[in-house]
Enzyme design. Structure first.
Site, PDB file in Angstrom:
ATOM      1  N   ARG A 100       0.778  -1.235   0.000  1.00  0.00           N
ATOM      2  CA  ARG A 100       0.000   0.000   0.000  1.00  0.00           C
ATOM      3  C   ARG A 100       0.818   1.299   0.000  1.00  0.00           C
ATOM      4  NH1 ARG A 100       1.203   3.349   3.944  1.00  0.00           N
ATOM      5  NH2 ARG A 100       1.288   2.557   6.081  1.00  0.00           N
ATOM      6  N   SER A 179       0.889   7.235  -8.654  1.00  0.00           N
ATOM      7  CA  SER A 179       2.057   6.355  -8.411  1.00  0.00           C
ATOM      8  C   SER A 179       1.715   4.980  -8.975  1.00  0.00           C
ATOM      9  CB  SER A 179       2.345   6.226  -6.909  1.00  0.00           C
ATOM     10  OG  SER A 179       1.342   5.432  -6.289  1.00  0.00           O
ATOM     11  N   TYR A 181       1.699   2.365  -7.301  1.00  0.00           N
ATOM     12  CA  TYR A 181       0.780   1.782  -6.303  1.00  0.00           C
ATOM     13  C   TYR A 181      -0.660   2.214  -6.590  1.00  0.00           C
ATOM     14  CZ  TYR A 181      -2.279   2.247  -2.319  1.00  0.00           C
ATOM     15  OH  TYR A 181      -3.397   2.254  -1.528  1.00  0.00           O
ATOM     16  N   HIS A 182      -0.862   3.542  -6.709  1.00  0.00           N
ATOM     17  CA  HIS A 182      -2.232   4.022  -6.932  1.00  0.00           C
ATOM     18  C   HIS A 182      -2.797   3.449  -8.233  1.00  0.00           C
ATOM     19  CE1 HIS A 182      -1.046   7.175  -3.909  1.00  0.00           C
ATOM     20  NE2 HIS A 182      -2.308   7.020  -3.554  1.00  0.00           N
ATOM     21  N   LYS A 185      -4.432   0.089  -7.900  1.00  0.00           N
ATOM     22  CA  LYS A 185      -5.803   0.146  -7.368  1.00  0.00           C
ATOM     23  C   LYS A 185      -6.813   0.399  -8.494  1.00  0.00           C
ATOM     24  CE  LYS A 185      -5.101  -0.136  -2.869  1.00  0.00           C
ATOM     25  NZ  LYS A 185      -5.601  -1.261  -2.070  1.00  0.00           N
ATOM     26  N   VAL A 254       7.422  19.229   5.014  1.00  0.00           N
ATOM     27  CA  VAL A 254       6.374  19.490   4.011  1.00  0.00           C
ATOM     28  C   VAL A 254       7.029  19.442   2.622  1.00  0.00           C
ATOM     29  CG1 VAL A 254       4.801  21.254   3.111  1.00  0.00           C
ATOM     30  CG2 VAL A 254       4.985  20.870   5.581  1.00  0.00           C
TER      31      VAL A 254
HETATM   32  P1  NAD Z   1      -0.738  -2.744   5.716  1.00  0.00           P
HETATM   33  O1  NAD Z   1       0.448  -2.894   4.846  1.00  0.00           O
HETATM   34  O2  NAD Z   1      -0.521  -2.343   7.134  1.00  0.00           O
HETATM   35  O3  NAD Z   1      -1.592  -4.107   5.705  1.00  0.00           O
HETATM   36  C1  NAD Z   1      -1.720  -4.913   4.571  1.00  0.00           C
HETATM   37  C2  NAD Z   1      -1.555  -6.361   5.026  1.00  0.00           C
HETATM   38  O4  NAD Z   1      -1.692  -7.220   3.883  1.00  0.00           O
HETATM   39  C3  NAD Z   1      -0.169  -6.629   5.627  1.00  0.00           C
HETATM   40  O5  NAD Z   1      -0.283  -7.239   6.890  1.00  0.00           O
HETATM   41  C4  NAD Z   1       0.518  -7.542   4.590  1.00  0.00           C
HETATM   42  O6  NAD Z   1       1.392  -8.459   5.193  1.00  0.00           O
HETATM   43  C5  NAD Z   1      -0.694  -8.218   3.914  1.00  0.00           C
HETATM   44  N1  NAD Z   1      -0.413  -8.641   2.535  1.00  0.00           N
HETATM   45  C6  NAD Z   1       0.061  -7.888   1.518  1.00  0.00           C
HETATM   46  N2  NAD Z   1       0.163  -8.634   0.404  1.00  0.00           N
HETATM   47  C7  NAD Z   1      -0.276  -9.872   0.720  1.00  0.00           C
HETATM   48  C8  NAD Z   1      -0.395 -11.088  -0.008  1.00  0.00           C
HETATM   49  N3  NAD Z   1      -0.049 -11.162  -1.291  1.00  0.00           N
HETATM   50  N4  NAD Z   1      -0.898 -12.185   0.628  1.00  0.00           N
HETATM   51  C9  NAD Z   1      -1.248 -12.128   1.928  1.00  0.00           C
HETATM   52  N5  NAD Z   1      -1.140 -11.003   2.684  1.00  0.00           N
HETATM   53  C10 NAD Z   1      -0.645  -9.891   2.075  1.00  0.00           C
HETATM   54  O7  NAD Z   1      -1.715  -1.717   4.981  1.00  0.00           O
HETATM   55  P2  NAD Z   1      -2.957  -0.915   5.580  1.00  0.00           P
HETATM   56  O8  NAD Z   1      -2.515   0.461   5.885  1.00  0.00           O
HETATM   57  O9  NAD Z   1      -3.632  -1.732   6.617  1.00  0.00           O
HETATM   58  O10 NAD Z   1      -3.881  -0.835   4.289  1.00  0.00           O
HETATM   59  C11 NAD Z   1      -4.818  -1.869   4.031  1.00  0.00           C
HETATM   60  C12 NAD Z   1      -5.503  -1.614   2.695  1.00  0.00           C
HETATM   61  O11 NAD Z   1      -6.174  -0.360   2.733  1.00  0.00           O
HETATM   62  C13 NAD Z   1      -4.539  -1.558   1.519  1.00  0.00           C
HETATM   63  O12 NAD Z   1      -5.127  -2.205   0.417  1.00  0.00           O
HETATM   64  C14 NAD Z   1      -4.388  -0.085   1.258  1.00  0.00           C
HETATM   65  O13 NAD Z   1      -4.096   0.162  -0.088  1.00  0.00           O
HETATM   66  C15 NAD Z   1      -5.741   0.461   1.659  1.00  0.00           C
HETATM   67  N6  NAD Z   1      -5.678   1.853   2.113  1.00  0.00           N
HETATM   68  C16 NAD Z   1      -4.900   2.193   3.191  1.00  0.00           C
HETATM   69  C17 NAD Z   1      -4.838   3.518   3.600  1.00  0.00           C
HETATM   70  C18 NAD Z   1      -3.976   3.969   4.748  1.00  0.00           C
HETATM   71  O14 NAD Z   1      -3.881   5.188   4.997  1.00  0.00           O
HETATM   72  N7  NAD Z   1      -3.343   3.060   5.496  1.00  0.00           N
HETATM   73  C19 NAD Z   1      -5.607   4.488   2.922  1.00  0.00           C
HETATM   74  C20 NAD Z   1      -6.374   4.098   1.837  1.00  0.00           C
HETATM   75  C21 NAD Z   1      -6.417   2.774   1.440  1.00  0.00           C
HETATM   76  N1  USQ Z   2       3.973  14.433   2.135  1.00  0.00           N
HETATM   77  C1  USQ Z   2       4.663  15.495   2.682  1.00  0.00           C
HETATM   78  N2  USQ Z   2       5.615  15.218   3.613  1.00  0.00           N
HETATM   79  C2  USQ Z   2       5.913  13.964   4.037  1.00  0.00           C
HETATM   80  C3  USQ Z   2       5.172  12.877   3.477  1.00  0.00           C
HETATM   81  C4  USQ Z   2       4.231  13.145   2.521  1.00  0.00           C
HETATM   82  O1  USQ Z   2       4.422  16.662   2.351  1.00  0.00           O
HETATM   83  O2  USQ Z   2       6.799  13.811   4.887  1.00  0.00           O
HETATM   84  C5  USQ Z   2       2.912  14.707   1.145  1.00  0.00           C
HETATM   85  C6  USQ Z   2       3.004  13.904  -0.155  1.00  0.00           C
HETATM   86  O3  USQ Z   2       3.851  14.540  -1.077  1.00  0.00           O
HETATM   87  C7  USQ Z   2       1.550  13.863  -0.595  1.00  0.00           C
HETATM   88  C8  USQ Z   2       0.759  13.895   0.708  1.00  0.00           C
HETATM   89  O4  USQ Z   2       1.682  14.305   1.726  1.00  0.00           O
HETATM   90  O5  USQ Z   2       1.227  15.009  -1.318  1.00  0.00           O
HETATM   91  C9  USQ Z   2       0.140  12.555   1.086  1.00  0.00           C
HETATM   92  O6  USQ Z   2       1.183  11.599   1.166  1.00  0.00           O
HETATM   93  P1  USQ Z   2       1.080  10.399   2.220  1.00  0.00           P
HETATM   94  O7  USQ Z   2       2.374   9.671   2.197  1.00  0.00           O
HETATM   95  O8  USQ Z   2       0.559  10.905   3.517  1.00  0.00           O
HETATM   96  O9  USQ Z   2      -0.094   9.517   1.599  1.00  0.00           O
HETATM   97  P2  USQ Z   2      -0.200   8.744   0.215  1.00  0.00           P
HETATM   98  O10 USQ Z   2       1.106   8.552  -0.443  1.00  0.00           O
HETATM   99  O11 USQ Z   2      -1.279   9.435  -0.574  1.00  0.00           O
HETATM  100  O12 USQ Z   2      -0.681   7.298   0.646  1.00  0.00           O
HETATM  101  C10 USQ Z   2      -1.507   7.044   1.796  1.00  0.00           C
HETATM  102  C11 USQ Z   2      -1.452   5.540   2.050  1.00  0.00           C
HETATM  103  C12 USQ Z   2      -2.046   4.797   0.857  1.00  0.00           C
HETATM  104  C13 USQ Z   2      -3.451   5.320   0.590  1.00  0.00           C
HETATM  105  C14 USQ Z   2      -3.445   6.833   0.397  1.00  0.00           C
HETATM  106  C15 USQ Z   2      -4.850   7.395   0.362  1.00  0.00           C
HETATM  107  O13 USQ Z   2      -0.095   5.121   2.272  1.00  0.00           O
HETATM  108  O14 USQ Z   2      -2.106   3.403   1.156  1.00  0.00           O
HETATM  109  O15 USQ Z   2      -3.959   4.713  -0.568  1.00  0.00           O
HETATM  110  O16 USQ Z   2      -2.821   7.452   1.553  1.00  0.00           O
HETATM  111  S1  USQ Z   2      -4.964   8.770  -0.734  1.00  0.00           S
HETATM  112  O17 USQ Z   2      -4.007   9.776  -0.302  1.00  0.00           O
HETATM  113  O18 USQ Z   2      -6.305   9.228  -0.676  1.00  0.00           O
HETATM  114  O19 USQ Z   2      -4.583   8.271  -2.051  1.00  0.00           O
END
Ligand code: NAD
Ligand code: USQ
Length: 411
Positions: A100, A179, A181-182, A185, A254
């Site tokens: 993620r 990214s 990653y994004h 999704k 920032v």
């Molecule tokens: P995390 O990395 O803490 O948890 C993900 C878990 O999935 C981990 O424990 C990892 O070991 C497991 N995993 C990954 N790939 C796997 C695989 N192939 N098989 C089995 N297990 C696997 O992430 P999180 O912050 O809990 O996020 C969970 C979900 O929510 C993600 O899909 C992420 O994209 C989404 N999400 C998170 C945030 C955020 O701010 N944390 C925001 C928006 C969306």
């Molecule tokens: N940023 C800073 N300073 C830092 C870290 C980040 O200014 O030290 C900025 C980044 O450039 C970006 C913003 O903060 O513009 C958000 O970055 P972030 O790292 O807080 O979040 P992001 O990369 O968007 O990812 C996180 C989670 C991801 C989830 C996403 C939701 O890691 O799993 O999908 O938030 S969203 O932002 O809505 O796409």
């Protein structure tokens, strides 16, 4: 309900498992511990000490008298995930199990390929397993608000009515992810929508904003249930990083101008949203998108809030604008709709009420565990090979082991 949680050892998955178990559902967890492995790879652990999954589940059994079976394995193996689904026969499947981190996916080619294959192929396996074994099961998939990017018009919940040359249609909202990653999704969303259309599966794609906080009612019951808190430059989100930087007396990093605006949600609301989605399932054949965030802030607003909360607990906090390692809009319009979960009954927690209690106080308590080398960003979007992130062994032809891969001979 029988609810299977993929990624149940992670930051969102673990408190969700506890919340649903506490509500009386029959919950099981799947995880392969990739997230813990990435900690070792990057040299930065969770700021909060977290117990092994087995100990967490045992602690939960002691405090609640409820058991949560765990299945350890990789969901990109169809053999593994189909066996789990066959044995549990879930009515709802919550899918958190992906890589993620946007910066992780931008380190180099290997991590970009790993991120997309792990995320997209894992989800594809899940779709096939549901179709073959439990076609009535409701898939609740964690997507991200970042799928939409930052368009110069309002963001709707998944679909937008488009008028073109005298005709109109309700179409998937245009996606502009920032990214690899994004992007994974977005690919997932397309695959899920297609599976609902051709096989009549039922799915909810939760486009979640940035999640903050660590505590839920269940996590607070026992230290061994503690949730993870990521603050490093790769997995730490801006708000978590700012809290740790404030607690260490380091200026808040920032990136660029700081006008980057995102949606945010408290972890206590995340677990509630999943419950609301599970208890109000999509219809057969329905692909439903709900935007899962409660407030919007720019990065500069976040920094300002951390500064003010820091002052209340005696921390002198400064802000440092770094040249932006990401390629992204730094000043832009942002207005996203988020009414579907509120309509289902979500009662939001707000950041201004919880910044001190659920974030800064916990960070100050554990700041001795912070690794200072994880403060400055090491991943630059403009580079296809971010060298500083890989361990340099000094050998001419070192063997590098990366998450999810067999050892390969480096360049
Ligand atoms: P995390 O990395 O803490 O948890 C993900 C878990 O999935 C981990 O424990 C990892 O070991 C497991 N995993 C990954 N790939 C796997 C695989 N192939 N098989 C089995 N297990 C696997 O992430 P999180 O912050 O809990 O996020 C969970 C979900 O929510 C993600 O899909 C992420 O994209 C989404 N999400 C998170 C945030 C955020 O701010 N944390 C925001 C928006 C969306
Ligand atoms: N940023 C800073 N300073 C830092 C870290 C980040 O200014 O030290 C900025 C980044 O450039 C970006 C913003 O903060 O513009 C958000 O970055 P972030 O790292 O807080 O979040 P992001 O990369 O968007 O990812 C996180 C989670 C991801 C989830 C996403 C939701 O890691 O799993 O999908 O938030 S969203 O932002 O809505 O796409």
């Amino acid at each position: 309900m029988r609810i299977l949680i993929l990624g149940g050892d992670g930051f969102c998955g673990w408190p969700t498992a506890l919340h649903l178990s506490n509500a009386g559902h029959e919950v099981a967890i799947v995880d392969n511990f990739y997230r813990r492995q990435w900690d070792y790879e990057l040299g930065a652990e969770s700021l909060t000490p977290i117990a092994p999954l087995q100990s967490r589940v045992e602690a939960w059994r002691e405090v609640s008298d409820r058991s949560i079976p765990i299945f350890i394995g990789n969901i990109t193996s169809y053999e593994f995930i189909s066996k789990v689904i066959h044995s549990m026969q879930p009515q709802a499947l919550v899918h958190f199990a992906e890589q993620r981190s946007a910066p992780y996916s931008m380190i180099d080619r290997e991590r970009a390929v790993f991120t997309q294959s792990n995320n997209v192929l894992g989800t594809l396996n899940v779709l096939y397993a549901i179709k073959q074994l439990v076609p009535e099961c409701h898939l609740i998939k964690l997507g991200t608000m970042g799928e939409y990017g930052q368009p110069n018009i309002d963001i709707e919940e998944g679909f937008i009515e488009v008028h073109h040359n005298g005709r109109k249609d309700l179409l998937p909202y245009p996606m502009q992810p920032g990214s690899f990653y994004h992007l994974s999704k977005v690919h997932d969303s397309q695959n899920i929508m297609f599976a609902c259309k051709i096989w009549g599966l039922r799915a909810t794609d939760l486009h979640q904003g940035v999640v903050y906080g660590t505590m839920t009612d269940q996590i607070a019951l026992d230290e061994r249930l503690m949730n993870r808190f990521d603050y490093d430059d790769v997995f730490g989100t801006a708000l978590n990083r700012f809290c740790v930087q404030a607690a260490l007396g380091h200026p808040l990093t920032v990136y660029g101008k700081g006008g980057q605006t995102r949606g945010f949600i408290d972890i206590r609301d995340t677990v509630r949203c999943i419950e609301l989605a599970a208890t109000n399932p999509s219809k057969a054949g329905e692909y439903r998108v709900m935007n899962q965030f409660t407030e919007q802030f720019s990065v500069s607003e976040l920094a300002q809030k951390v500064m003010e909360a820091g002052a209340k607990c005696g921390l002198k906090v400064e802000i440092q604008h770094l040249s932006n390692p990401r390629v992204e809009k730094e000043e832009h319009y942002y207005n996203a709709r988020n009414t579907k979960l509120l309509d289902l009954g979500l009662k939001p927690h707000y950041l201004s009420d919880s910044l001190l209690d659920s974030l800064l106080n916990i960070v100050v308590k554990h700041r001795g565990r912070a690794n200072l080398s994880a403060i400055y960003p090491r991943v630059n979007w403009r580079s296809a090979q971010n060298e500083r992130i890989s361990p340099n062994t000094g050998e001419e032809n070192p063997t590098v082991v990366r998450a999810g891969q067999k050892p390969v001979s480096a360049r």
